[in-house]
Each structure stands twice: as structure tokens, then as C-alpha cells.
Design an enzyme around this catalytic site. Structure first.
Site, short mmCIF file in Angstrom:
data_model
loop_
_atom_site.label_atom_id
_atom_site.label_comp_id
_atom_site.label_asym_id
_atom_site.label_seq_id
_atom_site.Cartn_x
_atom_site.Cartn_y
_atom_site.Cartn_z
N ASN A 68 -35.95 -9.37 26.84
CA ASN A 68 -36.13 -10.17 28.06
C ASN A 68 -35.23 -9.80 29.24
O ASN A 68 -35.63 -10.01 30.38
CB ASN A 68 -36.01 -11.67 27.74
N GLU A 109 -25.52 -13.07 19.78
CA GLU A 109 -25.95 -13.96 20.87
C GLU A 109 -27.40 -14.29 20.59
O GLU A 109 -28.27 -13.45 20.78
CB GLU A 109 -25.83 -13.24 22.23
N CYS A 138 -32.87 -17.17 27.22
CA CYS A 138 -32.29 -17.95 26.12
C CYS A 138 -31.72 -19.28 26.57
O CYS A 138 -31.61 -20.21 25.77
CB CYS A 138 -31.21 -17.12 25.43
#
Ligand code: NAD
Length: 481
Positions: free
Chosen positions: A159, A255, A289
Site C-alpha cells: 500500500n 508493523e 493501516c
């Protein structure tokens, strides 16, 4: 849009001092309409091994460089990214399907990440240790210095292909490490271009190697490779768990995902909140996210908030990612769009009300707003990664906090209120890596500490924090009398 040859002129794998042609290749397609934008090499485990040994040679050089030399390298990389700003933005937009305006912002952000990394490199230091605080230390002095780990394995998601790579490459170089990068198989173009820039900037051959290919083969080989000292991963929870399980004694930072929430108290500035929820909930079709997914609004203002949000969402412009005016282009794939469509239908069938949007046309989902979505639905429990926001009501703040916290994720959360004490009490009670007051959880400045608790990951990014993970403190102790 820039021509294909400007985006990835070589389509070869940058490993050591070579650009390697592979037998197998992959076609990268614009997610918006499936049109081919580039043909890229496909790496394999053998190339991972070659990249790791090339990186080891480079690490032996760059690991001896002074802070100043590493900072200067990062500054030169930044200058070249700035020079090629338009080509990087085009590459990002082509591979992710992100609207071009957002792709330009990503290049700007990656420059901020490089700047923060260069500052960290300049000031990297250990500490004086008061060794004579114990009787055994009498007559001694001690200090630590920060030493590089050696070779860092980087694995990144689709992304944010440039800036998330920069969040790993920047601190790795600041700490004196070399890197092997496995970008997402869907979005490898910016990494391939970045590798050319890193060489042009004068990094020793092998400082930044890229091996493209499927995660389950090339990513797995990187995680298992003996020549890699640390894996730094950004991506989904499932992959994060698989990496942690396979990494053995390697250092690992993760992450991972989120389903971020924001609380809107009755005294909040509703217009300001709506503006930011639109930016935070629908940017890159929610494929972020820390995208706003759950909004908890006090019952006194919930009707007003919903009508303002629906009105604002209706103004979002859906279109081709190359158009400057486009705000919503497409999801990364038809599969992703179908998943978002299914979760939305399930939420509506379970009693949620679809106030606007949420319909699929090919790979595009129209920006949507849901109301009163059951907390037990897939939509509320999981990471949606799509352009819809659920607006649920609450009666008292403590209940809202419990609902915001009742998620397996813990990346960031937010609260809108004018009441100082409520704001800070809530910040203390929310179980997340970061809490934003009078802002959405989607806020991230690239130098701040960033990362999650629970299923959202392990470790913190932001160059100052990532460099701590990518270096070791070495103790030096000496007798003075
Ligand atoms: P993903 O987990 O499917 O893939 C991420 C990377 O892992 C890809 O490069 C993939 O090839 C690789 N991979 C897959 N299987 C592997 C394996 N077994 N071993 C090693 N590598 C493997 O994630 P995605 O769909 O590309 O990205 C979306 C996810 O990333 C979302 O969950 C999102 O929340 C998360 N994300 C988190 C942050 C953050 O900073 N916390 C930022 C952006 C995205």
C-alpha cells in the site's frame, strides 16, 4: 503519466554490483483497470542468498563509515529522489492504483523520512555508563557505542511502497547496515527505481539489494537466510505471525494491521472532525493501516455527524488514478474489492444501516458510511482496508472507550473533545501505540514513534526508534586506576 521506460527502465534485479536478468518475470498491472504497466523480474531463493552475501560485503564497508559519511549518503539519496519526484510518483500510482495526488504526497513523505534518517545518522551515539555505581566498578569508566547489526532483511506491503521502504532503508543506512529488500509482488516498481538511486548516490555496491517475487517463496527464503541479521516487516497479521515463527533467533520487528477508531464527544467541533474523518477514512480507498474504520459518536450529536459525513463523502471524486482531481480510484485487486463488498453486505444483513456508498464497480468500491453496525460483525472485528466507515452511537464515554479497546488490534486511536481532562484521561485509558487528541488516528509524522501493541505488531518505527532496533549497544569499559 510517465512512459513505462521512465518508471523501471531496466526491469532487472539490483544485486551487488550487477543488474540481474531472471528467467521468470511478472507483469505489473494498474489495479484500476488491469492495464499492464511494467514487466519485472521474479527472484528466487538462490538470488536471496546472492543478495545476502553482496549485502555482507557492503555492510563491512558502510559499517566502518563515520556518522557524517552515512548522513551525507542519505542526503544525496534525498536529493536524487527529489530530482526524480515525478517518476517516483508515477511508479507509485501505476503499481498501487493510488490517485496521483496521493502518490506525490507519498514521495514528499519519503523525503521527510530520509531527512529524519540523516539527522539520526549525524547524531547516532551511545552513552556514558556510571560503572562505578557498583563497588566492583571502582576505578573504572565505561561507555557504549552503537554498532550496526550487519544485514537487514526488509519485507514491505503493497500500500505504501516507497515510504514504508524508506522507513526501513533510512534507519538501516543511518545505523551502518546493508539491506536486502523483498517488496510486495504487487508493487515492486518504486523499490527497483530506488535501488538505482542508491547506487547513483555513491553507496558501496550491495548496500541496497532488491529481490522481487512471491512472499511464500522469496520472502520466506529471506526470513530463513542465515546471512540476514534482522527482519523488519510491514504487512498483515497472518504474514507477521508466519515470519516470527520462521525467523529463529533473528531479531524481528513487525508493523501489522489495525482497525482504527475515533471517539466524537458531544462538545467536539463536528465540522473539523468530519473533514478529518473523510481524509482519514477514504484516503487510498481506506487501504492504510491507520485508516479510520470505526467512529463512535455521542448520541446527542450522532444524527448531525452522520448527515454531515454522508454529505461530505458524496463530494469525493471517483476516477482514474492519473487524474489530478481523483480522490477514490480502486482497490488493489478485484479480490480485495469483492471482500470489502461481502463484509459490507454482511454488516448490513446483521442490522447495520448502509447510509451511502459501499457498492462495487469492477475493482472500485464507492465511498460508504454505515450506521449502528453490530460490534460482533466481521466489519467491526477485523481490518476492513476499504473505503467505508462505521458510525456507531454511545451514551457515556467509558462505554465508548471499552468498545474502542475491544479489538485485537492496537495501532492508533483518537478522540475529539474540548474537555482537557476527558481528553487526557481517555488517552491514558486507550490501549494503543498512539492516541490522537482532536484528530483522527490516521495522523503520522514520519519522525514520530509509530507502531502498535497486541496484534498490531512489535517494535516502533520512526528513524530515531528504528535505528535503535537496527544497532546494538557495545560496552567499552576501561580501568583508570
Ligand atoms: P501481506 O502480509 O500480504 O504482504 C506483505 C509482504 O509480505 C509482501 O511483500 C509479501 O510478499 C510478503 N510475504 C507474504 N508471505 C510471506 C511469508 N510467508 N514470508 C515472508 N514474506 C511473506 O500484506 P499486504 O496485503 O501487502 O499489505 C496490507 C497489510 O499491511 C495490512 O494488514 C496493513 O494493515 C499492513 N500495513 C501495516 C502498516 C504499519 O505500519 N503497521 C503499514 C502499511 C500496511
Amino acid at each position: 503519466m510517465a512512459a513505462l521506460e521512465q518508471i523501471a527502465p531496466e526491469h532487472l534485479l539490483p544485486i551487488g554490483d550487477e543488474f540481474i536478468r531472471t528467467e521468470k518475470t511478472d507483469t505489473i498491472r494498474l489495479p484500476y483497470d488491469g492495464s499492464p504497466v511494467a514487466i519485472v523480474p521474479q527472484g528466487d531463493p538462490e538470488l536471496v542468498e546472492r543478495a545476502a552475501s553482496a549485502a555482507r560485503k557492503a555492510a563491512n564497508i558502510i559499517g566502518r563509515w563515520s556518522n557524517f559519511e552515512r548522513a551525507e549518503l542519505l542526503d544525496r539519496i534525498a536529493n536524487l529522489v527529489r530530482r526524480d519526484h515525478a517518476a517516483f510518483a508515477a511508479a507509485i500510482s501505476h503499481e498501487t492504483g493510488k490517485p496521483i495526488s496521493e502518490a506525490r504526497t507519498e514521495v514528499d513523505r519519503s523525503l521527510q523520512t530520509l531527512l529524519a534518517s540523516s539527522i539520526v545518522a549525524r547524531g547516532l551515539h551511545g552513552e556514558a555508563i556510571p560503572i562505578d555505581g557498583a563497588s566492583i566498578g571502582a576505578g573504572r569508566m565505561a561507555m557504549t557505542i552503537r554498532e550496526p547489526l550487519g544485514v537487514i532483511g526488509i519485507i514491505t506491503p503493497f500500500n505504501v511502497p516507497l515510504n514504508l521502504a524508506m522507513h526501513k532503508l533510512g534507519p538501516a543506512l543511518a545505523g551502518g547496515n546493508a539491506v536486502v529488500h523483498k517488496p510486495s509482488e504487487q508493487t515492486p516498481l518504486s523499490a527497483l527505481k530506488l535501488a538505482q538511486i542508491v547506487r547513483e548516490a555513491g553507496a558501496p555496491a550491495g548496500t541496497y539489494n532488491v529481490v522481487t517475487g512471491p512472499g511464500e517463496i522469496v520472502g520466506k527464503a529471506l526470513v530463513e537466510c542465515d546471512g540476514i541479521d534482522m527482519i523488519t516487516f510491514t504487512g498483515s497479521v497472518e504474514t507477521g505471525k508466519a515470519i516470527r515463527a520462521a525467523a529463529g533467533l533473528k531479531k524481528v520487528t513487525l508493523e501489522l494491521g489495525g482497525n482504527s477508531a475515533v471517539i466524537i464527544e458531544p462538545d467536539a467541533d463536528l465540522d473539523a472532525a468530519v473533514t478529518r474523518v473523510v481524509q482519514g477514512g477514504y484516503g487510498y480507498s481506506g487501504q492504510v493501516c491507520i485508516s479510520v474504520q470505526r467512529v463512535y459518536v455521542h448520541e446527542d450529536v450522532v444524527a448531525n455527524f452522520r448527515s454531515k459525513l454522508v454529505e461530505a463523502v458524496a463530494t469525493l471524486r471517483i476516477g482514474h488514478p492519473r487524474e489530478d482531481s481523483t480522490q477514490i480510484a480502486s482497490m488493489i485487486s478485484e479480490e480485495a474489492a469483492r471482500r470489502v463488498e461481502a463484509w459490507t453486505k454482511e454488516a448490513a444483513n446483521a442490522g447495520g444501516k448502509l447510509l451511502t456508498g459501499g457498492t462495487r464497480t469492477n475493482n472500485t468500491i464507492s465511498p460508504g458510511v454505515l450506521a449502528d453496525v453490530p460490534e460482533t460483525s466481521t466489519f467491526m472485528r477485523n481490518e476492513l482496508f476499504g473505503p467505508l466507515v462505521a458510525v456507531n452511537r454511545y451514551t457515556n464515554l467509558d462505554d465508548a472507550i471499552v468498545r474502542v479497546n475491544s479489538t485485537p488490534f492496537g495501532l492508533q486511536a483518537g478522540i475529539y473533545t474540548q474537555h482537557l481532562q476527558h481528553a487526557f484521561q481517555t488517552a491514558r485509558k486507550l490501549r494503543f501505540g498512539g492516541v490522537l487528541i482532536n484528530d483522527v488516528p490516521t495522523f503520522r509524522a514520519d519522525h514520530m514513534p509509530y507502531g502498535g501493541i497486541k496484534n498490531s505488531g512489535i517494535g516502533r518505527e520512526g528513524p530515531k526508534y528504528a535505528v535503535e532496533e537496527m544497532t546494538e549497544p557495545k560496552l567499552i569499559c576501561w580501568r583508570v586506576g
